[in-house]
Design an enzyme around this catalytic site. Structure first.
Site, short mmCIF file in Angstrom:
data_model
loop_
_atom_site.label_atom_id
_atom_site.label_comp_id
_atom_site.label_asym_id
_atom_site.label_seq_id
_atom_site.Cartn_x
_atom_site.Cartn_y
_atom_site.Cartn_z
N HIS A 306 0.63 -1.24 -0.02
CA HIS A 306 0.04 0.14 -0.04
C HIS A 306 0.84 1.19 0.19
O HIS A 306 1.83 1.26 0.55
CB HIS A 306 -1.03 0.13 1.25
CG HIS A 306 -2.20 0.93 1.05
ND1 HIS A 306 -1.98 2.32 1.34
CD2 HIS A 306 -3.31 0.54 0.82
CE1 HIS A 306 -3.05 2.79 1.26
NE2 HIS A 306 -4.09 1.79 0.64
N ASP A 363 -7.99 -5.10 0.09
CA ASP A 363 -8.54 -5.97 -0.94
C ASP A 363 -8.23 -7.39 -0.81
O ASP A 363 -8.93 -8.34 -1.76
CB ASP A 363 -7.83 -5.48 -2.47
CG ASP A 363 -8.34 -4.01 -2.87
OD1 ASP A 363 -9.40 -3.86 -2.69
OD2 ASP A 363 -7.54 -3.23 -2.82
N1 ACO Z 1 4.24 -7.47 -5.00
C1 ACO Z 1 5.34 -7.52 -4.83
N2 ACO Z 1 6.30 -6.35 -5.02
C2 ACO Z 1 5.76 -5.37 -4.29
C3 ACO Z 1 4.36 -5.32 -4.24
C4 ACO Z 1 3.25 -6.33 -4.79
N3 ACO Z 1 2.15 -6.38 -4.45
N4 ACO Z 1 4.03 -4.11 -4.03
C5 ACO Z 1 5.01 -3.55 -3.73
N5 ACO Z 1 6.20 -4.23 -4.42
C6 ACO Z 1 7.66 -4.06 -4.38
C7 ACO Z 1 7.99 -3.01 -5.39
O1 ACO Z 1 8.36 -3.80 -6.78
C8 ACO Z 1 9.10 -2.28 -4.97
O2 ACO Z 1 10.29 -3.15 -5.10
P1 ACO Z 1 11.79 -2.42 -4.97
O3 ACO Z 1 11.86 -1.23 -3.98
O4 ACO Z 1 12.69 -3.25 -5.00
O5 ACO Z 1 11.53 -1.53 -6.34
C9 ACO Z 1 8.74 -1.88 -3.67
O6 ACO Z 1 7.68 -3.10 -3.08
C10 ACO Z 1 7.97 -0.57 -3.38
O7 ACO Z 1 6.73 -0.45 -4.37
P2 ACO Z 1 5.94 0.57 -4.93
O8 ACO Z 1 5.34 0.29 -6.27
O9 ACO Z 1 7.25 1.69 -5.11
O10 ACO Z 1 5.07 1.09 -3.84
P3 ACO Z 1 4.03 2.04 -4.05
O11 ACO Z 1 3.69 2.60 -2.45
O12 ACO Z 1 4.22 2.81 -5.20
O13 ACO Z 1 2.75 1.14 -4.52
C11 ACO Z 1 0.83 -0.35 -4.45
C12 ACO Z 1 1.59 0.78 -3.74
C13 ACO Z 1 0.46 0.29 -6.01
C14 ACO Z 1 -0.36 -0.63 -3.79
C15 ACO Z 1 1.58 -1.65 -4.67
O14 ACO Z 1 1.94 -2.20 -3.61
C16 ACO Z 1 0.98 -2.75 -5.47
O15 ACO Z 1 1.08 -2.63 -6.62
N6 ACO Z 1 0.27 -3.60 -4.94
C17 ACO Z 1 -0.43 -4.68 -5.54
C18 ACO Z 1 -1.61 -4.06 -6.11
C19 ACO Z 1 -2.80 -3.66 -4.98
O16 ACO Z 1 -3.10 -4.72 -4.03
N7 ACO Z 1 -3.29 -2.75 -5.02
C20 ACO Z 1 -4.56 -2.10 -3.93
C21 ACO Z 1 -4.21 -1.12 -3.26
S1 ACO Z 1 -5.17 -0.62 -1.84
C22 ACO Z 1 -6.55 0.03 -2.92
O17 ACO Z 1 -6.28 0.83 -3.77
C23 ACO Z 1 -7.52 0.16 -2.04
#
Ligand code: ACO
Length: 428
Positions: A306, A363
């Site tokens: 998140h 979710d």
């Molecule tokens: N699975 C694997 N790796 C992940 C995940 C995941 N679900 N989420 C983040 N990471 C990793 C990234 O690859 C990144 O790794 P790095 O530092 O080695 O490059 C690190 O964790 C940080 O990720 P970001 O994308 O920079 O985090 P951000 O805060 O921008 O993204 C997000 C948050 C979009 C929710 C992300 O965690 C994601 O894509 N999760 C899966 C989708 C999801 O469940 N979305 C629902 C969000 S809740 C809502 O909207 C109600």
């Protein structure tokens, strides 16, 4: 602690005030930065940018805290219903019994859609994405209520909020019935909010669907837990559109489109897709976790991570319990729940997820509950719309009532070609 921050540029130092919120979170007010220095800030994704001051929802992502108007989310598990929470989010305090009753009556009186809107539903192909229909129908609804394009007092706002919150259920149910080729079922004034929604979705013309209390309560909780989440992508969209003084219907319709994306509201459908893929045998939970860790796989563990929570999402904890209750009531063993539990166990023990503070988000469990209730995957995000609507209205109102609010107009660092000349087509 310093109440100002100094920035030095070209031998000059400028001072910027620090703004402190009621929970002591601090921000640098850089509104004079460009006129002082000629520079702007660059913050792709706005992870470090506060776009407004807001008194609606407080989140401490490190501690896993979520509060609506100061009240911890956990306190909404038993007592209040979604309608009371909606009023509180919009108007800033818990309603007294007169206000609660008045709002409830307004909702009941406004559950129906104008009959002409049925023709609009008929115009959509049956394979149209439900989120596209929902967004379009909210703007269409505005065409029937143009007297609310400009709002002058709180009673008018309460009336339009009641219409939107009531009619969104009917729009959602009619959307479901349209894409499934089913006859529309009209709202039943005697039913409570969630039971009425389920009735419009699942009743047959000759047999009314009666929701079990546990199912009604689960839907009520899902709506409450989704009701607001401060400046997320869709709420920021509502505020962005509303900042141009666009009406509430247009602003909310835009918010629906933002919520549609798989990284935002579409995530619970993606969670189910992921669980089904594992269940169907192509992958194991272990293999999926490995793929999610590989940067070039383009796979993420959906329902994990998140932007704000770097701790367990408190909503996920509450839904995990509700998920068990619903499956027990329906006497259902869902193999997808077992897979979800396995993924959670593996991820929470894996350094990749632990070191990045990736925990289950709201979710992760909501999809399993919605599926158990009988809501198809392509309607999941529409359910999220119903839940998030009060928050969008509250933010639109907060901005509308703020005499200092300005049209939202970010800047950019231009990286395109520098000045060059047009070349006529026959010389290219
Ligand atoms: N699975 C694997 N790796 C992940 C995940 C995941 N679900 N989420 C983040 N990471 C990793 C990234 O690859 C990144 O790794 P790095 O530092 O080695 O490059 C690190 O964790 C940080 O990720 P970001 O994308 O920079 O985090 P951000 O805060 O921008 O993204 C997000 C948050 C979009 C929710 C992300 O965690 C994601 O894509 N999760 C899966 C989708 C999801 O469940 N979305 C629902 C969000 S809740 C809502 O909207 C109600």
């Amino acid at each position: 602690m310093a109440d100002s921050v100094q920035i030095s540029s070209n031998g000059k130092t400028y001072s910027y005030p620090v703004v402190t919120g009621t929970e002591n979170e601090r921000g640098i007010d850089i509104s004079r930065l460009r006129s002082d220095t000629g520079m702007i800030t660059l913050d792709p994704g706005y992870g470090n940018t506060g776009s407004c001051k807001s008194a609606i929802t407080y989140i401490d992502g490190d501690k896993g805290i979520l509060r609506y108007r100061g009240i911890p989310i956990e306190e909404f598990e038993r007592e209040p219903d979604f309608i009371e929470v909606a009023w509180m989010l919009i108007f800033g305090r818990l309603p007294n019994s007169t206000e609660r009753e008045r709002f409830g009556n307004r909702l009941t009186a406004n559950a129906h859609l104008h009959e002409s809107m049925k023709h609009t539903f008929e115009g959509f192909p049956t394979n149209a994405p439900p989120m596209a229909i929902t967004s379009a129908m909210i703007n269409t609804l505005g065409c029937f209520h143009s007297e609310f394009y400009s709002l002058t007092d709180e009673m008018q706002l309460e009336e339009v909020a009641a219409r939107l919150i009531s009619k969104i259920r009917t729009i959602a149910a009619f959307t479901y019935r349209r894409v499934n080729g089913l006859p529309y079922i009209y709202p039943d004034d005697k039913l409570r909010y969630c039971a009425n929604m389920l009735h419009m979705m699942f009743s047959k013309p000759y047999e009314q669907y009666i929701a079990d209390t546990e199912i009604e309560d689960a839907l009520n909780l899902i709506f409450i837990l989704h009701a607001d989440h401060e400046q997320n992508c869709s709420t920021s969209t509502v505020r962005m559109v509303g900042s141009s003084k666009a009406n509430l219907f247009a602003s909310i319709s835009a918010g629906v489109c933002a919520l549609w994306g798989p990284l935002h509201g579409g995530a619970n459908a993606e969670v189910l897709g992921m669980l089904e893929k594992i269940h169907d045998g192509g992958l194991t939970a272990e293999k999926y976790i490995e793929l999610a860790k590989q940067k070039d796989s383009n796979v993420r563990l959906m329902g994990f991570g998140h932007r704000v929570y770097k701790h367990y999402d408190p909503r996920a904890k509450m839904l995990q319990k509700t998920c068990e209750t619903v499956l027990k009531k329906l006497n259902r063993q869902d193999p997808l729940l077992d897979i979800a539990r396995k993924l959670e166990e593996l991820a929470l023990a894996d350094d990749y997820f632990v070191s990045r503070k990736l925990y289950p988000n709201v979710d992760f469990y909501s999809g399993i509950i919605l599926r158990a209730i009988g809501i198809p995957i392509n309607m999941f995000t529409v359910m999220f719309v119903i839940g998030r609507l009060p928050g969008w209205i509250a933010h639109w109102k907060e901005q509308h009532d703020d005499p200092t609010a300005k049209i939202a107009r970010p800047r950019q660092i231009y990286t395109g070609p520098v000045n060059r000349h047009y070349v006529p087509i026959n010389q290219r």
